[in-house]
Design a protein around this motif. Structure first.
Motif, PDB file in Angstrom:
ATOM      1  N   SER A 151      12.431  -2.902   5.425  1.00 60.86           N
ATOM      2  CA  SER A 151      11.522  -4.028   5.206  1.00 60.86           C
ATOM      3  C   SER A 151      12.004  -4.923   4.073  1.00 60.86           C
ATOM      4  CB  SER A 151      10.122  -3.515   4.872  1.00 60.86           C
ATOM      5  OG  SER A 151       9.275  -4.588   4.558  1.00 60.86           O
ATOM      6  N   ARG A 152      11.792  -6.221   4.228  1.00 55.88           N
ATOM      7  CA  ARG A 152      12.112  -7.152   3.149  1.00 55.88           C
ATOM      8  C   ARG A 152      10.864  -7.466   2.323  1.00 55.88           C
ATOM      9  NH1 ARG A 152      16.609 -11.438   5.468  1.00 55.88           N
ATOM     10  NH2 ARG A 152      18.026  -9.867   6.305  1.00 55.88           N
ATOM     11  N   LYS A 153       9.772  -6.868   2.722  1.00 53.96           N
ATOM     12  CA  LYS A 153       8.542  -7.073   1.964  1.00 53.96           C
ATOM     13  C   LYS A 153       8.615  -6.335   0.638  1.00 53.96           C
ATOM     14  CE  LYS A 153       5.506  -7.602   5.989  1.00 53.96           C
ATOM     15  NZ  LYS A 153       4.351  -7.028   6.708  1.00 53.96           N
ATOM     16  N   LEU A 154       7.837  -6.796  -0.328  1.00 51.90           N
ATOM     17  CA  LEU A 154       7.783  -6.161  -1.639  1.00 51.90           C
ATOM     18  C   LEU A 154       6.626  -5.171  -1.732  1.00 51.90           C
ATOM     19  CD1 LEU A 154       8.583  -9.270  -3.864  1.00 51.90           C
ATOM     20  CD2 LEU A 154      10.147  -7.483  -3.093  1.00 51.90           C
ATOM     21  N   ILE A 155       5.614  -5.355  -0.868  1.00 50.78           N
ATOM     22  CA  ILE A 155       4.493  -4.416  -0.796  1.00 50.78           C
ATOM     23  C   ILE A 155       4.324  -4.013   0.664  1.00 50.78           C
ATOM     24  CG2 ILE A 155       2.018  -4.072  -1.141  1.00 50.78           C
ATOM     25  CD1 ILE A 155       2.130  -6.101  -3.411  1.00 50.78           C
ATOM     26  N   VAL A 156       4.361  -2.709   0.913  1.00 43.40           N
ATOM     27  CA  VAL A 156       4.267  -2.200   2.286  1.00 43.40           C
ATOM     28  C   VAL A 156       3.186  -1.131   2.353  1.00 43.40           C
ATOM     29  CG1 VAL A 156       5.502  -1.114   4.191  1.00 43.40           C
ATOM     30  CG2 VAL A 156       6.734  -2.615   2.624  1.00 43.40           C
ATOM     31  N   GLU A 157       2.331  -1.221   3.366  1.00 37.86           N
ATOM     32  CA  GLU A 157       1.263  -0.242   3.548  1.00 37.86           C
ATOM     33  C   GLU A 157       1.706   0.864   4.507  1.00 37.86           C
ATOM     34  OE1 GLU A 157      -1.655  -0.484   1.947  1.00 37.86           O
ATOM     35  OE2 GLU A 157      -1.413  -2.529   1.152  1.00 37.86           O
TER      36      GLU A 157
END
Length: 208
Positions: A35-41
């Motif tokens: 993922s390139r996201k900084l916050i992942v659920e």
């Protein structure tokens, strides 16, 4: 069940920690790995991951924006944050060492040491009774001896390949490094059951 916010560094530590969590039985989304996201659920486990730079993980944990985190011992030694160190995960093994050009003695007056670990380097040379000048750099530490900026460098060594490629040799090993599970002291009290469960599940997977 309390949601647990976990700060993790990107890169090698993340990959090995992700694998360890999955082996421990946690159901994590596959996209977390790339993922390139900084916050992942991870809703199935009520986990919320903050993906950060390695040096920032203990900061997030210390200030309570993350309940727990995974950080290299090198970062812990250099910055001494107010966190609980719960478990040696035995991953991302490397060590901090001194290195320099082959067959070269240090300057007899005041040797210069280039490093991104000034506290670790200072403590090491003080423990040997040697006075040195510390030059703090943030990248391309190997360059310092090559251009005459420093007599030695103090840096992380994993395979030794980078030193060799730049014509440097290792002189002294300072301390072995692995990644650690750390916790915010307040979170550890308020979410003790959840965090203790995480520790025990991971402990069963750890190979030291």
């Amino acid at each position: 069940m309390d949601e647990l916010t976990i700060a993790m560094p990107k890169g090698r530590i993340f990959e090995e920690a992700y694998e360890l969590l999955v082996k421990a039985g946690y159901d994590l989304p596959k996209e977390l790995d790339d993922s390139r996201k900084l916050i992942v659920e991870a809703p199935n486990e009520k986990f919320r991951f903050i993906l950060a730079k390695p040096m920032d993980v203990p900061v997030y944990v210390e200030h309570g924006v993350a309940d727990v985190g995974i950080a290299g011992k090198d970062v812990m030694l250099e910055h001494e944050r107010s966190v609980h160190e719960l478990l040696d995960l035995g991953i991302s093994r490397c060590y901090i060492a001194t290195a320099g050009l082959p067959n070269t003695a240090m300057n007899e007056m005041t040797p210069r040491i280039a490093t991104k670990y000034p506290k670790v380097a200072s403590h090491f040379y003080r423990s040997k009774g040697e006075q040195v000048e510390i030059i703090e750099l943030n990248g391309s530490i190997e360059l310092a001896p090559m251009i005459g900026l420093a007599d030695r460098i103090v840096d992380i060594v994993s395979t030794g390949k980078t030193l060799k490629e730049n014509g440097l040799v290792e002189y002294e090993q300072i301390v072995g490094i692995t990644s650690r599970l750390i916790a915010n002291p307040v979170s550890y009290r308020l979410k003790q059951e959840r965090i203790s469960e995480l520790v025990e599940k991971l402990r069963k997977q750890v190979t030291l």
